[in-house]
Design a protein around this motif. Sequence first.
Motif, mmCIF file in Angstrom:
data_model
loop_
_atom_site.group_PDB
_atom_site.id
_atom_site.type_symbol
_atom_site.label_atom_id
_atom_site.label_comp_id
_atom_site.label_asym_id
_atom_site.label_seq_id
_atom_site.Cartn_x
_atom_site.Cartn_y
_atom_site.Cartn_z
ATOM 1 N N ALA A 137 0.196 -0.700 0.020
ATOM 2 C CA ALA A 137 -0.219 -0.147 0.136
ATOM 3 C C ALA A 137 0.588 1.031 0.108
ATOM 4 C CB ALA A 137 -0.753 0.110 1.078
ATOM 5 N N HIS A 138 0.660 2.207 -1.048
ATOM 6 C CA HIS A 138 1.300 3.220 -1.293
ATOM 7 C C HIS A 138 1.036 4.743 0.281
ATOM 8 C CE1 HIS A 138 3.711 2.239 -4.622
ATOM 9 N NE2 HIS A 138 3.836 2.812 -4.289
ATOM 10 N N ARG A 139 1.290 5.038 0.856
ATOM 11 C CA ARG A 139 0.693 5.863 1.831
ATOM 12 C C ARG A 139 1.263 7.501 1.725
ATOM 13 N NH1 ARG A 139 0.350 3.013 6.913
ATOM 14 N NH2 ARG A 139 1.747 4.364 7.556
ATOM 15 N N VAL A 140 0.281 7.780 2.352
ATOM 16 C CA VAL A 140 0.846 9.985 2.947
ATOM 17 C C VAL A 140 0.136 10.122 4.077
ATOM 18 C CG1 VAL A 140 0.687 12.182 1.929
ATOM 19 C CG2 VAL A 140 0.609 10.002 0.123
ATOM 20 N N ALA A 141 1.091 10.457 5.034
ATOM 21 C CA ALA A 141 0.367 10.699 6.250
ATOM 22 C C ALA A 141 -0.109 12.096 6.268
ATOM 23 C CB ALA A 141 1.799 11.060 6.847
ATOM 24 N N VAL A 142 -1.306 12.219 6.212
ATOM 25 C CA VAL A 142 -1.882 13.075 6.662
ATOM 26 C C VAL A 142 -2.610 13.601 7.554
ATOM 27 C CG1 VAL A 142 -2.712 12.425 3.993
ATOM 28 C CG2 VAL A 142 -4.564 12.012 6.386
ATOM 29 N N VAL A 143 -3.330 14.497 7.750
ATOM 30 C CA VAL A 143 -4.645 16.040 8.747
ATOM 31 C C VAL A 143 -5.365 15.771 7.892
ATOM 32 C CG1 VAL A 143 -2.309 15.888 10.292
ATOM 33 C CG2 VAL A 143 -3.506 17.694 8.703
ATOM 34 N N TRP A 144 -6.894 15.748 8.897
ATOM 35 C CA TRP A 144 -7.808 17.053 8.278
ATOM 36 C C TRP A 144 -8.890 16.733 10.178
ATOM 37 C CZ3 TRP A 144 -6.925 11.125 9.076
ATOM 38 C CH2 TRP A 144 -7.766 10.068 10.083
ATOM 39 N N ASP A 145 -9.987 17.464 9.789
ATOM 40 C CA ASP A 145 -10.674 18.639 10.756
ATOM 41 C C ASP A 145 -11.798 17.477 10.852
ATOM 42 O OD1 ASP A 145 -8.441 20.097 10.413
ATOM 43 O OD2 ASP A 145 -9.073 21.465 9.484
ATOM 44 N N ASP A 146 -11.764 16.997 11.839
ATOM 45 C CA ASP A 146 -13.425 16.719 12.337
ATOM 46 C C ASP A 146 -13.956 17.593 13.032
ATOM 47 O OD1 ASP A 146 -14.789 14.970 14.696
ATOM 48 O OD2 ASP A 146 -14.212 13.149 12.945
ATOM 49 N N PRO A 147 -14.963 17.330 13.172
ATOM 50 C CA PRO A 147 -15.772 18.527 13.782
ATOM 51 C C PRO A 147 -16.299 18.652 14.933
ATOM 52 C CG PRO A 147 -16.707 18.052 11.498
ATOM 53 C CD PRO A 147 -15.934 16.756 11.373
ATOM 54 N N ALA A 148 -16.317 17.228 15.240
ATOM 55 C CA ALA A 148 -16.413 16.653 17.437
ATOM 56 C C ALA A 148 -15.000 16.408 17.766
ATOM 57 C CB ALA A 148 -17.036 15.262 17.103
ATOM 58 N N ARG A 157 -7.601 15.769 13.286
ATOM 59 C CA ARG A 157 -7.295 14.155 13.529
ATOM 60 C C ARG A 157 -5.960 13.619 12.290
ATOM 61 N NH1 ARG A 157 -11.407 11.317 14.921
ATOM 62 N NH2 ARG A 157 -9.790 9.753 15.323
ATOM 63 N N THR A 158 -5.243 12.151 12.936
ATOM 64 C CA THR A 158 -4.156 12.818 11.901
ATOM 65 C C THR A 158 -4.241 10.614 11.618
ATOM 66 O OG1 THR A 158 -2.603 11.822 13.689
ATOM 67 C CG2 THR A 158 -2.500 13.400 12.841
ATOM 68 N N GLY A 159 -4.280 10.393 10.242
ATOM 69 C CA GLY A 159 -4.056 8.933 9.435
ATOM 70 C C GLY A 159 -3.475 9.241 9.022
ATOM 71 N N VAL A 160 -3.274 8.029 7.600
ATOM 72 C CA VAL A 160 -3.112 7.947 6.085
ATOM 73 C C VAL A 160 -3.718 7.886 5.575
ATOM 74 C CG1 VAL A 160 -0.616 7.077 6.819
ATOM 75 C CG2 VAL A 160 -2.527 5.662 5.943
ATOM 76 N N TRP A 161 -3.512 8.371 4.270
ATOM 77 C CA TRP A 161 -4.281 8.465 2.698
ATOM 78 C C TRP A 161 -3.687 7.368 1.650
ATOM 79 C CZ3 TRP A 161 -9.055 8.861 -0.110
ATOM 80 C CH2 TRP A 161 -8.489 8.696 -0.977
ATOM 81 N N VAL A 162 -4.378 6.350 1.092
ATOM 82 C CA VAL A 162 -3.601 5.276 0.788
ATOM 83 C C VAL A 162 -4.427 5.333 -0.675
ATOM 84 C CG1 VAL A 162 -3.483 2.808 0.535
ATOM 85 C CG2 VAL A 162 -3.547 3.711 2.616
#
Length: 250
Positions: free
Chosen positions: A71-82, A86-91
């Motif tokens: 799996a190719h991965r990119v470390a990402v952040v995004w905004d969760d309204p609640a 947040r942090t995770g990866v986009w694949v």
Amino acid sequence: MVAPQLRAEVERRLLLTWRADPDVVGRLLPEPFRPQLVDGAAVVGVCCLRLGAVRPRGLPAAVGVRAENAAHRVAVVWDDPAAGERTGVWVPQRHTASRLVALAGGRLFPGRQARARFRVEETDDRVHVAVEGADGTSLAADVDVVPELLGSALFADLDAASRFFEAGSTGWSAGGPPASGADHDGMRLETDAWRVEACRAREVRSSLYDDPRAFPPGTARFDSALLMRRVPVTWTPLAPLPARPVVAPA
């Protein structure tokens, strides 16, 4: 269709990491993701993963399947309204040697899965993985297992690298056909036995990160490698993430 919770054993998970130009990486990401930065650099990579006893939760390990995957991965952040940021990866790409996994990708198994040929040689002290995808994707990595993580520009030591990847255990991928605008599908990796080992790379080649059309010269540099072995895991499906920003009511 909602994917089931899956159980498996990570027989081998080789995490190959590049530090990359955040502007270049940002152009590759869909909404609502942004590159997660470490000292001003984006973090991209490939996870070369052999799973054993993969099966829906509740079924015995004996009925599970075994497969080589990448799996190719990119470390990402995004905004969760609640919950805020947040942090995770986009694949963006997944490849598998298993015909079953490829056919069930996006239903039983997370994300669309392209077929690939894998060649693996490994001992307790060394791992070699080569991947040739039917879509032209290729990857080769030859690493030695070592006591300490040295030479990384992203991580001060093995503990810092381990914490970074453990915190980014939520993965997102496209939930429909390319350019369909469908919401993103998510899975969270969970284990109470997280542990990784440091590696020193003899050779690493990637058709994506070495491609000057996607990453102009100097915008993606190999950084480090980690190895996870013999770890039981659970993948839990998440509610779809909107592919477009949610506009709050006025």
